[in-house]
Design a protein around this motif. Structure first.
Motif, PDB file in Angstrom:
ATOM      1  N   LEU A  22       0.896  -1.172   0.099  1.00 21.85           N
ATOM      2  CA  LEU A  22      -0.226  -0.074  -0.017  1.00 21.85           C
ATOM      3  C   LEU A  22       0.832   1.352  -0.002  1.00 21.85           C
ATOM      4  O   LEU A  22       0.664   2.351  -0.732  1.00 21.85           O
ATOM      5  CB  LEU A  22      -1.160   0.131   1.068  1.00 21.85           C
ATOM      6  CG  LEU A  22      -1.768   1.324   1.419  1.00 21.85           C
ATOM      7  CD1 LEU A  22      -2.622   1.512   0.119  1.00 21.85           C
ATOM      8  CD2 LEU A  22      -2.561   0.983   2.743  1.00 21.85           C
ATOM      9  N   ALA A  23       1.776   1.290   0.836  1.00 25.99           N
ATOM     10  CA  ALA A  23       2.881   2.374   0.996  1.00 25.99           C
ATOM     11  C   ALA A  23       3.427   2.750  -0.451  1.00 25.99           C
ATOM     12  O   ALA A  23       3.504   3.516  -0.840  1.00 25.99           O
ATOM     13  CB  ALA A  23       3.977   2.062   1.952  1.00 25.99           C
ATOM     14  N   ARG A  24       3.804   1.645  -1.243  1.00 23.31           N
ATOM     15  CA  ARG A  24       4.595   1.548  -2.341  1.00 23.31           C
ATOM     16  C   ARG A  24       3.504   2.034  -3.420  1.00 23.31           C
ATOM     17  O   ARG A  24       3.809   2.847  -4.204  1.00 23.31           O
ATOM     18  CB  ARG A  24       5.173   0.230  -2.750  1.00 23.31           C
ATOM     19  CG  ARG A  24       6.339  -0.090  -2.210  1.00 23.31           C
ATOM     20  CD  ARG A  24       6.948  -1.515  -2.660  1.00 23.31           C
ATOM     21  NE  ARG A  24       7.353  -1.046  -4.252  1.00 23.31           N
ATOM     22  CZ  ARG A  24       7.360  -2.248  -5.083  1.00 23.31           C
ATOM     23  NH1 ARG A  24       6.918  -3.331  -4.629  1.00 23.31           N
ATOM     24  NH2 ARG A  24       7.724  -2.134  -6.122  1.00 23.31           N
ATOM     25  N   ALA A  25       2.415   1.780  -3.582  1.00 19.16           N
ATOM     26  CA  ALA A  25       1.185   2.151  -4.280  1.00 19.16           C
ATOM     27  C   ALA A  25       1.049   3.608  -3.985  1.00 19.16           C
ATOM     28  O   ALA A  25       0.739   4.418  -5.153  1.00 19.16           O
ATOM     29  CB  ALA A  25       0.248   1.277  -3.965  1.00 19.16           C
ATOM     30  N   ILE A  26       0.639   4.249  -2.748  1.00 18.94           N
ATOM     31  CA  ILE A  26       0.786   5.454  -2.830  1.00 18.94           C
ATOM     32  C   ILE A  26       1.902   6.468  -3.227  1.00 18.94           C
ATOM     33  O   ILE A  26       1.503   7.477  -3.860  1.00 18.94           O
ATOM     34  CB  ILE A  26       0.384   5.815  -1.297  1.00 18.94           C
ATOM     35  CG1 ILE A  26      -0.714   5.053  -0.476  1.00 18.94           C
ATOM     36  CG2 ILE A  26       0.393   7.192  -0.824  1.00 18.94           C
ATOM     37  CD1 ILE A  26      -1.242   5.310   0.829  1.00 18.94           C
ATOM     38  N   THR A  27       3.190   5.919  -2.918  1.00 16.71           N
ATOM     39  CA  THR A  27       4.168   6.459  -3.631  1.00 16.71           C
ATOM     40  C   THR A  27       4.265   6.723  -5.128  1.00 16.71           C
ATOM     41  O   THR A  27       4.598   7.561  -5.631  1.00 16.71           O
ATOM     42  CB  THR A  27       5.633   5.815  -3.160  1.00 16.71           C
ATOM     43  OG1 THR A  27       5.515   5.690  -1.706  1.00 16.71           O
ATOM     44  CG2 THR A  27       6.787   6.459  -3.507  1.00 16.71           C
ATOM     45  N   LEU A  28       3.594   5.680  -5.489  1.00 17.87           N
ATOM     46  CA  LEU A  28       3.314   5.562  -6.943  1.00 17.87           C
ATOM     47  C   LEU A  28       2.445   6.547  -7.578  1.00 17.87           C
ATOM     48  O   LEU A  28       2.684   7.469  -8.402  1.00 17.87           O
ATOM     49  CB  LEU A  28       3.058   4.263  -7.570  1.00 17.87           C
ATOM     50  CG  LEU A  28       2.750   3.937  -9.050  1.00 17.87           C
ATOM     51  CD1 LEU A  28       4.152   4.193  -9.831  1.00 17.87           C
ATOM     52  CD2 LEU A  28       2.152   2.691  -9.593  1.00 17.87           C
ATOM     53  N   VAL A  29       1.372   6.835  -6.709  1.00 20.32           N
ATOM     54  CA  VAL A  29       0.234   7.764  -7.373  1.00 20.32           C
ATOM     55  C   VAL A  29       0.731   9.197  -6.995  1.00 20.32           C
ATOM     56  O   VAL A  29       0.357   9.950  -7.967  1.00 20.32           O
ATOM     57  CB  VAL A  29      -1.145   7.534  -6.835  1.00 20.32           C
ATOM     58  CG1 VAL A  29      -1.782   5.950  -7.064  1.00 20.32           C
ATOM     59  CG2 VAL A  29      -1.110   7.738  -5.457  1.00 20.32           C
ATOM     60  N   GLU A  30       1.551   9.281  -6.070  1.00 19.53           N
ATOM     61  CA  GLU A  30       1.929  10.629  -5.633  1.00 19.53           C
ATOM     62  C   GLU A  30       3.176  11.129  -6.643  1.00 19.53           C
ATOM     63  O   GLU A  30       3.582  12.448  -6.754  1.00 19.53           O
ATOM     64  CB  GLU A  30       2.595  10.567  -4.405  1.00 19.53           C
ATOM     65  CG  GLU A  30       1.846  10.632  -3.210  1.00 19.53           C
ATOM     66  CD  GLU A  30       2.117  10.574  -1.753  1.00 19.53           C
ATOM     67  OE1 GLU A  30       1.375  10.679  -0.961  1.00 19.53           O
ATOM     68  OE2 GLU A  30       3.354  10.368  -1.758  1.00 19.53           O
ATOM     69  N   SER A  31       3.775  10.235  -7.385  1.00 23.98           N
ATOM     70  CA  SER A  31       4.989  10.651  -8.384  1.00 23.98           C
ATOM     71  C   SER A  31       4.578  11.459  -9.417  1.00 23.98           C
ATOM     72  O   SER A  31       3.380  11.394  -9.988  1.00 23.98           O
ATOM     73  CB  SER A  31       5.551   9.308  -8.859  1.00 23.98           C
ATOM     74  OG  SER A  31       6.497   9.667  -9.913  1.00 23.98           O
ATOM     75  N   ASP A  32       5.118  12.481  -9.949  1.00 26.90           N
ATOM     76  CA  ASP A  32       4.951  13.535 -10.807  1.00 26.90           C
ATOM     77  C   ASP A  32       5.569  12.843 -12.198  1.00 26.90           C
ATOM     78  O   ASP A  32       5.115  13.425 -13.280  1.00 26.90           O
ATOM     79  CB  ASP A  32       5.715  14.821 -10.677  1.00 26.90           C
ATOM     80  CG  ASP A  32       4.903  15.627  -9.840  1.00 26.90           C
ATOM     81  OD1 ASP A  32       3.418  15.398  -9.911  1.00 26.90           O
ATOM     82  OD2 ASP A  32       5.420  16.672  -8.957  1.00 26.90           O
ATOM     83  N   ARG A  33       6.457  11.902 -12.410  1.00 24.62           N
ATOM     84  CA  ARG A  33       6.913  11.357 -13.307  1.00 24.62           C
ATOM     85  C   ARG A  33       5.997  10.756 -14.360  1.00 24.62           C
ATOM     86  O   ARG A  33       4.881  10.216 -13.947  1.00 24.62           O
ATOM     87  CB  ARG A  33       7.925  10.442 -13.072  1.00 24.62           C
ATOM     88  CG  ARG A  33       9.421  10.916 -13.099  1.00 24.62           C
ATOM     89  CD  ARG A  33      10.305   9.991 -12.566  1.00 24.62           C
ATOM     90  NE  ARG A  33      10.276   8.654 -13.324  1.00 24.62           N
ATOM     91  CZ  ARG A  33      11.258   7.648 -13.080  1.00 24.62           C
ATOM     92  NH1 ARG A  33      12.118   7.787 -12.340  1.00 24.62           N
ATOM     93  NH2 ARG A  33      11.178   6.641 -14.106  1.00 24.62           N
ATOM     94  N   ALA A  34       6.119  11.094 -15.591  1.00 30.69           N
ATOM     95  CA  ALA A  34       4.887  10.749 -16.386  1.00 30.69           C
ATOM     96  C   ALA A  34       4.800   9.162 -16.738  1.00 30.69           C
ATOM     97  O   ALA A  34       3.761   8.690 -16.839  1.00 30.69           O
ATOM     98  CB  ALA A  34       5.363  11.252 -17.898  1.00 30.69           C
ATOM     99  N   ASP A  35       6.111   8.389 -16.704  1.00 32.17           N
ATOM    100  CA  ASP A  35       5.963   7.027 -16.683  1.00 32.17           C
ATOM    101  C   ASP A  35       5.263   6.300 -15.389  1.00 32.17           C
ATOM    102  O   ASP A  35       4.413   5.405 -15.396  1.00 32.17           O
ATOM    103  CB  ASP A  35       7.335   6.411 -17.129  1.00 32.17           C
ATOM    104  CG  ASP A  35       8.373   6.834 -15.788  1.00 32.17           C
ATOM    105  OD1 ASP A  35       8.377   7.860 -15.458  1.00 32.17           O
ATOM    106  OD2 ASP A  35       9.467   6.078 -15.521  1.00 32.17           O
ATOM    107  N   HIS A  36       5.501   6.895 -14.433  1.00 35.20           N
ATOM    108  CA  HIS A  36       4.899   6.585 -12.951  1.00 35.20           C
ATOM    109  C   HIS A  36       3.460   6.810 -13.066  1.00 35.20           C
ATOM    110  O   HIS A  36       2.809   6.026 -12.537  1.00 35.20           O
ATOM    111  CB  HIS A  36       5.411   7.403 -11.936  1.00 35.20           C
ATOM    112  CG  HIS A  36       6.777   6.847 -11.536  1.00 35.20           C
ATOM    113  ND1 HIS A  36       7.572   7.652 -10.546  1.00 35.20           N
ATOM    114  CD2 HIS A  36       7.603   5.688 -11.944  1.00 35.20           C
ATOM    115  CE1 HIS A  36       8.783   7.172 -10.407  1.00 35.20           C
ATOM    116  NE2 HIS A  36       9.003   6.170 -11.176  1.00 35.20           N
ATOM    117  N   ARG A  37       3.198   8.018 -13.677  1.00 38.68           N
ATOM    118  CA  ARG A  37       1.468   8.392 -13.808  1.00 38.68           C
ATOM    119  C   ARG A  37       0.807   7.197 -14.643  1.00 38.68           C
ATOM    120  O   ARG A  37      -0.138   6.852 -14.320  1.00 38.68           O
ATOM    121  CB  ARG A  37       1.394   9.546 -14.594  1.00 38.68           C
ATOM    122  CG  ARG A  37      -0.151  10.307 -14.594  1.00 38.68           C
ATOM    123  CD  ARG A  37      -0.387  10.636 -13.080  1.00 38.68           C
ATOM    124  NE  ARG A  37      -1.771  10.621 -12.548  1.00 38.68           N
ATOM    125  CZ  ARG A  37      -2.271  10.327 -11.577  1.00 38.68           C
ATOM    126  NH1 ARG A  37      -1.685   9.717 -10.675  1.00 38.68           N
ATOM    127  NH2 ARG A  37      -3.587  10.241 -11.696  1.00 38.68           N
TER     128      ARG A  37
END
Lengths: 331, 331
Positions: A22-37
């Motif tokens: 869950l923590a990793r998933a939240i970090t992912l949605v918080e990221s500004d990087r286009a590929d992360h998005r």
């Protein structure tokens, strides 16, 4: 951070309620990087909206005892067998170097509880950005099977409005106050509250808390009752987070209101309207991001702004110089 | 309404200070029609920014005597040989069916004064739209050679912020009040004020007005002094619009502050920052208008919103479905 193959594993981890996933998933949605998005969208889509948690918005200015309340209230709920997630929406955290939740030691019992999950606010300066990501973090907590998601915010400016747009209930935590301080609570925030909890009803402050609570109850009666509320709501109660007193009554009131809303059509229609709001915010933010992210447009904006500041162009003419080529490309 | 050939004549009319031309020019910049917008941009460009008027933002809630103040203050200024334009920025006018200035009979002497020009708020529901057009109307009044442009707004929510973005000075008109009402004035609005005028310092209310003024003066001292202000500002004064008392002192204070700002770099740097703000607002509004004005995009938005409301798509996925094809067209 996460490659395409991992997304399925991550979704599985979140769905199983694993806190690290869950923590990793939240970090992912918080990221500004286009590929992360792109990964984040895929993840959110995979998880869908299966189970609904009770989302409780919680606002209170510094000093009212919010950390103590979250610790006591959260531990009571996990004691009832509930799984509790706590998220912060705090636009000021970027400046102050960390939200209230950044310091987990203030809630060290709850932080160590296996049925609780605490997540500080993403450190972004823009409230809009923080809000969007927090809203997606709420969805991830739901997907991870949490029963209750507490979304806390500091009582400053617009962050309450944003939290109200992602909560099913809105709780306002206040401290005992003198009569003249009462007016300090913004009317708009009072109108948002489903429940006002006057904290610190213990020791020397007990009598004052009771008086303050009566004052707020009176103020709430003066505000127009909302059509979608059952009798008696919004309510004001006294609690003591320190002595864990009144918390059960507060929780019962929250459940009464939540049940009422779920049985009427209010619950779902509010959630639908909220989803529509966030869709609209996402579209607007995405469209406006062109102005920074498209190099050609960004250069034109910078030049036009220079022309405006030097008096060479009127604001309208400069805006037109940016918009005309941009809109031509879009058609 | 106006064809291409007329624009030159209209610009000439505005430049010569003809009130009918000015009124037609404002109607043109207020229009939503695309062809009118092209004409409006051409007109604003032709007129440029030659002469600068003193732009005074004026805020006051209904009942403080704003119409009476504008009438008395305006007539005093025209009596001094000044040319005075009065514009309203009132987002509520669309709902209430007309701003305070819609009823020109309340200021019938000023309305008939050849050196005055009164223009009610454009009847649009969106504050953003009203604001943008009002800002352009201010520029037109400057081009028409007015010495002073009074931009009045009702004391509700965000309209003060918007007026402050187009004014050189900000004046807050208040009524005599009891001690407990004092806190009713929003801190944010107090912080914007360069001058607080406590009206109705006449008859039975005179003593109360004096007390209220002292209270506000004390409150102003508590607010942090702005670095760009000369000693003693912001100030609070009593006036009587009804008896035209204290208006000359108020005008002298406004001039003192305006002179100080013009001699320092504050005046021009504020105007430059305001122009940059309006440029940015125009670009954002123009870009977002695609969501409604481009038929293909509007249809996609409508479909995506339906998918969100029915739970078929998450807000993020639905926003992506709108944005991806739109942004692809850009590249």
């Amino acid at each position: 951070m996460v490659n395409a193959v991992d997304i399925h594993a991550l979704a599985e981890g979140v769905r199983s309620g694993d806190r690290r996933s869950l923590a990793r998933a939240i970090t992912l949605v918080e990221s500004d990087r286009a590929d992360h998005r792109i990964d984040a969208l895929a993840l959110l889509d995979m998880l869908g909206a299966k189970k609904q948690a009770l989302r409780i918005g919680l606002s209170g200015t510094p000093g009212v005892g919010k950390s103590t309340f979250i610790e006591s209230f959260g531990l009571m709920l996990t004691g009832f067998g509930k799984r509790v997630a706590v998220l912060a929406v705090d636009p000021s955290s970027a400046r102050s170097g960390g939200s209230i939740l950044g310091d987990k030691t203030r809630m060290d019992h709850l932080a160590r509880d296996p049925n609780a999950f605490i997540r500080p606010s993403p450190s972004q300066t823009q409230l809009g950005g923080v809000a969007r990501r927090s809203r997606e973090a709420v969805a991830l907590c739901e997907a991870a099977g949490f029963d209750i998601v507490l979304i806390e915010t500091v009582g400053v400016g617009q962050s309450e409005t944003v939290v109200a747009q992602m909560a099913d209930l809105f709780v306002l935590l206040l401290a005992p106050a003198g009569g003249d301080e009462l007016q300090g609570v913004k009317r708009g925030i009072m109108e948002m509250a489903d429940l006002i909890l006057v904290n610190k009803a213990d020791g020397d402050l007990k009598a004052q808390a009771t008086r303050t609570c009566a004052d707020y109850a009176g103020a709430l009666r003066l505000l127009r009752k909302r059509a979608q509320d059952p009798d008696g709501f919004p309510k004001a109660l006294t609690i003591s987070a320190l002595e864990a007193a009144g918390l059960q009554t507060a929780w019962e009131e929250m459940q009464t209101l939540a049940d009422w809303r779920q049985q009427s059509s209010v619950w779902q229609s509010t959630r639908d309207a909220q989803a529509s709001y966030w869709f609209s915010e996402d579209v607007r933010a995405g469209l406006l991001s062109i102005l920074q992210d498209d190099p050609q447009t960004a250069a034109q904006v910078a030049q036009a702004e220079k022309d405006v500041r030097s008096g060479l162009k009127t604001p309208a003419a400069a805006a037109d110089a940016v918009l005309t080529p941009l809109l031509k490309r879009l058609h």
